[in-house]
Design a protein around this motif. Structure first.
Motif, PDB file in Angstrom:
ATOM      1  N   TYR A  38     -10.137 -18.386   1.396  1.00 23.03           N
ATOM      2  CA  TYR A  38      -9.847 -16.977   1.127  1.00 23.03           C
ATOM      3  C   TYR A  38      -8.417 -16.640   1.529  1.00 23.03           C
ATOM      4  N   VAL A  39      -7.949 -15.519   1.017  1.00 18.06           N
ATOM      5  CA  VAL A  39      -6.644 -14.947   1.359  1.00 18.06           C
ATOM      6  C   VAL A  39      -6.870 -13.532   1.839  1.00 18.06           C
ATOM      7  N   ARG A  40      -6.268 -13.210   2.962  1.00 14.87           N
ATOM      8  CA  ARG A  40      -6.403 -11.880   3.528  1.00 14.87           C
ATOM      9  C   ARG A  40      -5.066 -11.143   3.419  1.00 14.87           C
ATOM     10  N   LEU A  41      -5.078  -9.972   2.801  1.00 15.94           N
ATOM     11  CA  LEU A  41      -3.919  -9.095   2.711  1.00 15.94           C
ATOM     12  C   LEU A  41      -4.038  -8.065   3.820  1.00 15.94           C
ATOM     13  N   LEU A  42      -3.008  -7.973   4.680  1.00 13.96           N
ATOM     14  CA  LEU A  42      -3.081  -7.187   5.909  1.00 13.96           C
ATOM     15  C   LEU A  42      -1.955  -6.178   5.981  1.00 13.96           C
ATOM     16  N   SER A  43      -2.253  -5.014   6.506  1.00 12.96           N
ATOM     17  CA  SER A  43      -1.261  -3.968   6.672  1.00 12.96           C
ATOM     18  C   SER A  43      -0.227  -4.366   7.720  1.00 12.96           C
ATOM     19  N   GLY A  44       1.040  -4.231   7.358  1.00 14.18           N
ATOM     20  CA  GLY A  44       2.085  -4.483   8.335  1.00 14.18           C
ATOM     21  C   GLY A  44       2.191  -3.386   9.363  1.00 14.18           C
ATOM     22  N   LYS A  45       1.639  -2.219   9.050  1.00 11.96           N
ATOM     23  CA  LYS A  45       1.740  -1.083   9.968  1.00 11.96           C
ATOM     24  C   LYS A  45       0.755  -1.194  11.112  1.00 11.96           C
ATOM     25  N   ASP A  46      -0.521  -1.459  10.811  1.00 14.29           N
ATOM     26  CA  ASP A  46      -1.535  -1.457  11.861  1.00 14.29           C
ATOM     27  C   ASP A  46      -2.443  -2.681  11.832  1.00 14.29           C
ATOM     28  N   GLY A  47      -2.169  -3.635  10.938  1.00 14.24           N
ATOM     29  CA  GLY A  47      -2.977  -4.844  10.871  1.00 14.24           C
ATOM     30  C   GLY A  47      -4.288  -4.700  10.142  1.00 14.24           C
ATOM     31  N   ALA A  48      -4.594  -3.521   9.628  1.00 11.40           N
ATOM     32  CA  ALA A  48      -5.868  -3.311   8.941  1.00 11.40           C
ATOM     33  C   ALA A  48      -5.945  -4.160   7.681  1.00 11.40           C
ATOM     34  N   ASN A  91       0.799  -1.228   0.000  1.00  9.80           N
ATOM     35  CA  ASN A  91       0.000   0.000   0.000  1.00  9.80           C
ATOM     36  C   ASN A  91       0.827   1.271   0.000  1.00  9.80           C
ATOM     37  N   GLY A  92       2.151   1.152  -0.142  1.00  9.84           N
ATOM     38  CA  GLY A  92       2.999   2.318  -0.307  1.00  9.84           C
ATOM     39  C   GLY A  92       3.227   3.151   0.938  1.00  9.84           C
ATOM     40  N   ASP A  93       3.037   2.574   2.143  1.00 13.20           N
ATOM     41  CA  ASP A  93       3.262   3.335   3.369  1.00 13.20           C
ATOM     42  C   ASP A  93       4.657   3.128   3.940  1.00 13.20           C
ATOM     43  N   GLY A  94       5.501   2.399   3.218  1.00 13.30           N
ATOM     44  CA  GLY A  94       6.872   2.186   3.658  1.00 13.30           C
ATOM     45  C   GLY A  94       7.055   1.030   4.616  1.00 13.30           C
ATOM     46  N   VAL A  95       5.994   0.317   4.940  1.00 17.33           N
ATOM     47  CA  VAL A  95       6.047  -0.807   5.877  1.00 17.33           C
ATOM     48  C   VAL A  95       5.655  -2.078   5.137  1.00 17.33           C
ATOM     49  N   PRO A  96       6.431  -3.153   5.253  1.00 13.44           N
ATOM     50  CA  PRO A  96       6.064  -4.396   4.562  1.00 13.44           C
ATOM     51  C   PRO A  96       4.770  -4.983   5.113  1.00 13.44           C
ATOM     52  N   ASP A  97       3.951  -5.515   4.233  1.00 13.16           N
ATOM     53  CA  ASP A  97       2.649  -6.064   4.591  1.00 13.16           C
ATOM     54  C   ASP A  97       2.710  -7.590   4.584  1.00 13.16           C
ATOM     55  N   LEU A  98       1.602  -8.236   4.926  1.00  8.29           N
ATOM     56  CA  LEU A  98       1.597  -9.689   5.022  1.00  8.29           C
ATOM     57  C   LEU A  98       0.311 -10.263   4.456  1.00  8.29           C
ATOM     58  N   ALA A  99       0.388 -11.526   4.052  1.00 15.16           N
ATOM     59  CA  ALA A  99      -0.778 -12.234   3.523  1.00 15.16           C
ATOM     60  C   ALA A  99      -0.929 -13.541   4.267  1.00 15.16           C
ATOM     61  N   ALA A 100      -2.172 -13.908   4.575  1.00 17.05           N
ATOM     62  CA  ALA A 100      -2.466 -15.152   5.265  1.00 17.05           C
ATOM     63  C   ALA A 100      -3.572 -15.885   4.526  1.00 17.05           C
ATOM     64  N   GLY A 101      -3.390 -17.177   4.310  1.00 21.99           N
ATOM     65  CA  GLY A 101      -4.375 -17.996   3.637  1.00 21.99           C
ATOM     66  C   GLY A 101      -5.258 -18.742   4.615  1.00 21.99           C
ATOM     67  N   ALA A 102      -6.548 -18.850   4.273  1.00 19.18           N
ATOM     68  CA  ALA A 102      -7.539 -19.601   5.054  1.00 19.18           C
ATOM     69  C   ALA A 102      -8.249 -20.536   4.088  1.00 19.18           C
ATOM     70  N   PRO A 103      -7.689 -21.719   3.827  1.00 19.62           N
ATOM     71  CA  PRO A 103      -8.278 -22.593   2.794  1.00 19.62           C
ATOM     72  C   PRO A 103      -9.630 -23.184   3.163  1.00 19.62           C
ATOM     73  N   GLN A 104     -10.069 -23.001   4.431  1.00 20.45           N
ATOM     74  CA  GLN A 104     -11.407 -23.411   4.862  1.00 20.45           C
ATOM     75  C   GLN A 104     -11.679 -24.890   4.589  1.00 20.45           C
ATOM     76  N   ALA A 105     -10.671 -25.715   4.835  1.00 18.64           N
ATOM     77  CA  ALA A 105     -10.827 -27.146   4.608  1.00 18.64           C
ATOM     78  C   ALA A 105     -11.880 -27.751   5.535  1.00 18.64           C
ATOM     79  N   GLY A 106     -12.151 -27.085   6.671  1.00 20.01           N
ATOM     80  CA  GLY A 106     -13.120 -27.623   7.614  1.00 20.01           C
ATOM     81  C   GLY A 106     -14.500 -27.011   7.521  1.00 20.01           C
ATOM     82  N   ALA A 124      -7.139  -6.107   1.675  1.00 22.53           N
ATOM     83  CA  ALA A 124      -7.955  -6.791   0.666  1.00 22.53           C
ATOM     84  C   ALA A 124      -8.253  -8.187   1.162  1.00 22.53           C
ATOM     85  N   GLN A 125      -9.345  -8.747   0.657  1.00 21.26           N
ATOM     86  CA  GLN A 125      -9.648 -10.151   0.909  1.00 21.26           C
ATOM     87  C   GLN A 125     -10.122 -10.772  -0.393  1.00 21.26           C
ATOM     88  N   LEU A 126      -9.438 -11.824  -0.808  1.00 20.30           N
ATOM     89  CA  LEU A 126      -9.739 -12.531  -2.049  1.00 20.30           C
ATOM     90  C   LEU A 126     -10.327 -13.894  -1.703  1.00 20.30           C
TER      91      LEU A 126
END
Length: 557
Positions: free
Chosen positions: A84-94, A62-77, A97-99
Motif C-alpha cells: 500500500y501507499v499512504r498519502l499523509l498531511s504535511g501539516k499534521d500527519g493525518a 489537499n490545498g492547505d498550503g503545506v507540502p504533503d508526503l507519500a510513503a510506500g509499504a510494499p509488504q514484502a514480508g 488517502a491510502q491506496l
C-alpha cells in the motif's frame, strides 16, 4: 600526561556565565546517540509492511498550503498482501488517502514519487509503482502483470492504471518519477522504469499526464543492463526550456540523459565498474555551478559516494563520499539548507553500525559547497535500515528550508513483542548546520589523529552524545569546551581550536580506542548559544606526548 583514569561523572557544559546553570544530568559512559525527535513519525500497520521503503515529498495535495508526503509499504514480508501507499498531511500527519495494490505479491509502493499536477486541477498528484518482482536486484522470481498508478492528490482516486507487460515479468514500476510538463499541454508528465524487460535489458516509458498514453519509449542495450532501474527528472539540462529525463542502468553501470522535448540522447555517463552500483539512484541537482545548465547527481553505492556531473560538459563537478557501510544507498537533493547559496544533499547509509551502536543506519546532511557533514540523523530506538530511503519534503514550517524525510523499512513498533512494521519520519530543516565540524586534528603531522563526534538533539533539554574514537588504545582523552572558535598553533604541529577553555572532562580509552558519554543540554540554554569542543589524547608515540582531534561547533536551536 598522566596515566589513564576512569571516566569521570561530570557535567558536560559547565558554562555558568553563559548557561546560568549546569547540565540537567550527569554524563555516563557507553550510551548511544539519539536524533532529535521527528516532527512526524509514521509507522506501518503489520509486521513486514516495510513502510518507508520508498517515500517522497509530493507537494500540496489537499490545498492547505503545506507540502504533503507519500510513503510506500510494499509488504514484502507479509504473505498474501499486495502492498500500500499512504498519502499523509504535511501539516499534521493525518492520513489523506491510502491506496492498496490489486493482488497479493504486487509490491505496491515499492516506488513512489510526486507527479506534479498531472490532471491540472490545482493540486499535486503522485505516482506509485507495483513491480511485482521487487527492485531490479531482487532474487525473488519475477511475475508478469507489474504496473504503476497515477493518483489524484486531491481525492485519492486512481487517475490512470498503467500496466506493464502481461506476458513478461518486466518489473514495470520499479522506478517512477514526475517530469513536469514536457509536452506544453498544462499537464505534468511521468517517467516509469521496467528494468527487467527483455531479459533484463530494461525499458523506460514517458507517459502523458493528460491521457495516460505513451509519449516515448527507450530501451537498454543488452540483457543485464537493467535499464530503468532508476529514473529521474533531470531539470533543463540543455537549456531548451523543456525538462529532461535521466535513466540509470545499474546492471552495467551507465546513466543516460535524454531530451524531454524529442527524446534525443544528450549525454551518457559511465560508472567505475559494473559492480559499482552506478546509477542506483538519480536526482536533478539544479544548477550547482551556476553555468545556466542543470546538473545531475548519481549514486555510486559500491564506492560509497554520490557524484554530481555537469549538465553542460558532462564532467565531474562534486563528489561526496564517506567510508561508511552502505553510504549512498539512497539520497536526495534538498536545496540550500545552510544559507550559503549552494544546494545541499541528504545521503543515507542504512546499514551503518558505527555511530548508532545498533546497526540501525544513519542519514547524513551534506554541504553541496564543501562536502562537510551539516548534521547526522540516527535512529533511536534502533530503526533498522534507517536511511534506506531519503527525500526532500518541501518547506512545511515556512523557515525557508526543506524538511527531510527518512525511511526505516525494518523499524520496529512499540508492541510486545515488537513488530518490524517500518517507519517514515520527517525532520526539521533547521537541524542543518547546528552541529558542525571545523579545523583539522594535527594538520601539520603525517599521522592518524583521533576523532571527536557530537551526535543528537541541539535543542534545550536535548540528549547529546560525545564520542571519542580512533584514539590510542588504553589511553585517555580530555575534552575541552568553550564558546568561540580559535586557531592557536601548538609546538608539536597540532592546533588548539577552542578558546577560551571554559570547562573540560576526561574519557578513558579502552583497547578499542573509543569511548563516549551522554547527557542533556540545560532546559535554560538560550537559542543561538554557541558551544565549541575539541579533544586531546595522550599518545606516547606522538610528538609532545599527545594528539588532537578536529573541533565541533554546536549552536543551540
Amino acid at each position: 600526561m598522566s596515566q589513564a583514569r576512569p571516566v569521570s561523572r561530570c557535567a558536560l557544559f559547565l558554562l555558568p556565565a553563559l548557561l546560568a546553570g549546569a547540565l540537567t544530568g550527569a554524563f555516563t559512559g557507553g550510551a548511544s546517540a539519539q536524533s532529535p525527535p521527528p516532527q512526524q513519525l509514521h509507522l506501518g500497520l503489520h509486521d513486514g509492511d516495510a513502510l518507508g521503503r520508498a517515500l517522497d515529498g509530493v507537494g500540496d495535495c489537499n490545498g492547505d498550503g503545506v507540502p504533503d508526503l507519500a510513503a510506500g509499504a510494499p509488504q514484502a514480508g507479509v504473505a498474501g498482501k499486495a502492498g500500500y501507499v499512504r498519502l499523509l498531511s504535511g501539516k499534521d500527519g493525518a492520513p489523506l488517502a491510502q491506496l492498496t495494490g490489486s493482488a497479493a505479491g504486487d509490491l505496491y509502493g515499492a516506488a513512489v514519487a510526486g507527479a506534479g499536477d498531472a490532471d491540472a486541477d490545482g493540486h499535486a498528484d503522485l505516482i506509485a509503482g507495483a513491480p511485482r518482482s521487487g527492485d531490479a536486484a531482487s532474487a525473488t522470481p519475477a511475475t508478469p502483470g507489474a504496473y504503476a498508478e497515477l493518483i489524484s492528490g486531491a481525492t485519492g482516486a486512481v487517475l490512470f492504471h498503467l500496466p506493464g507487460s502481461a506476458v513478461e515479468a518486466d518489473g514495470f514500476g520499479a522506478a517512477v518519477d514526475g517530469l513536469g510538463d514536457i509536452t506544453g499541454d498544462g499537464h505534468a508528465d511521468l517517467v516509469i522504469g521496467a528494468p527487467l524487460a527483455a531479459g533484463g535489458t530494461g525499458r523506460v516509458v514517458l507517459v502523458s499526464g493528460e491521457s495516460g498514453g505513451t509519449l516515448l519509449e527507450r530501451l537498454g542495450d543488452k540483457p543485464g543492463d537493467l535499464f530503468g532501474s532508476a529514473v529521474s527528472a533531470a531539470g533543463d539540462s540543455n537549456a531548451d526550456g523543456t525538462p529532461d529525463v535521466a535513466v540509470g542502468a545499474v546492471g552495467t553501470a551507465y546513466v543516460r540523459l535524454f531530451s524531454g522535448k524529442d527524446g534525443a540522447l544528450l549525454r551518457e555517463y559511465h560508472g567505475p565498474s559494473e559492480d559499482s552500483g552506478f546509477g542506483h539512484d538519480l536526482h536533478d541537482a539544479g544548477d550547482l555551478d551556476g553555468d545556466g545548465f542543470d546538473d545531475l547527481a548519481i549514486a555510486v553505492p559500491g564506492f560509497k559516494r554520490v557524484d554530481v556531473m555537469s549538465g553542460k560538459t558532462g564532467l565531474l563537478l562534486r563528489r561526496y563520499e564517506r567510508e561508511l557501510e552502505s553510504f549512498a544507498s539512497a539520497f536526495d537533493v534538498l536545496g540550500d539548507m545552510d544559507g550559503d547559496g549552494t544546494t545541499d544533499f541528504a545521503i543515507g547509509a542504512p546499514l551503518e553500525t558505527l555511530a548508532s551502536g545498533y546497526g540501525g543506519g544513519a542519514t547524513y546532511l551534506i554541504s553541496g559547497a564543501t562536502g562537510i557533514t551539516l548534521f547526522k540523523l540516527f535512529p533511536e530506538p534502533a530503526g533498522a535500515q534507517f536511511g534506506a530511503a531519503v527525500a526532500r519534503a518541501g518547506d512545511a514550517d515556512g523557515d525557508g528550508r526543506s524538511e527531510i524525510l527518512v525511511g526505516a523499512p525494518l523499524s520496529a513498533n512499540g508492541s510486545a513483542p515488537p513488530a518490524a512494521v517500518g517507519a517514515a519520519a520527517r525532520f526539521a530543516g533547521e537541524l542543518a548546520g547546528s552541529i558542525l565540524p571545523y579545523g583539522l586534528g594535527c594538520p601539520n603531522l603525517f599521522t592518524d589523529t583521533p576523532r571527536l563526534d557530537l551526535l543528537g538533539d541541539p535543542h534545550p533539554d536535548g540528549k547529546l552524545t560525545i564520542t571519542l574514537s580512533s584514539g590510542p588504545a588504553e589511553s585517555f582523552g580530555i575534552v575541552f569546551l568553550g564558546n568561540t572558535q580559535s586557531e592557536l598553533g601548538l609546538a608539536n604541529g597540532c592546533v588548539l581550536w577552542v578558546q577560551p577553555l571554559l570547562a573540560s572532562f576526561e574519557l578513558a580509552l579502552p583497547e578499542s580506542g573509543e569511548a563516549s558519554v551522554t547527557g542533556r543540554l540545560p532546559t535554560s540554554a538560550p537559542p543561538g548559544l554557541v558551544i565549541t569542543l575539541q579533544a586531546f589524547c595522550a599518545d606516547e608515540f606522538g610528538e609532545g606526548g599527545f594528539t588532537t582531534t578536529a573541533a565541533i561547533k554546536l549552536t543551540v536551536l
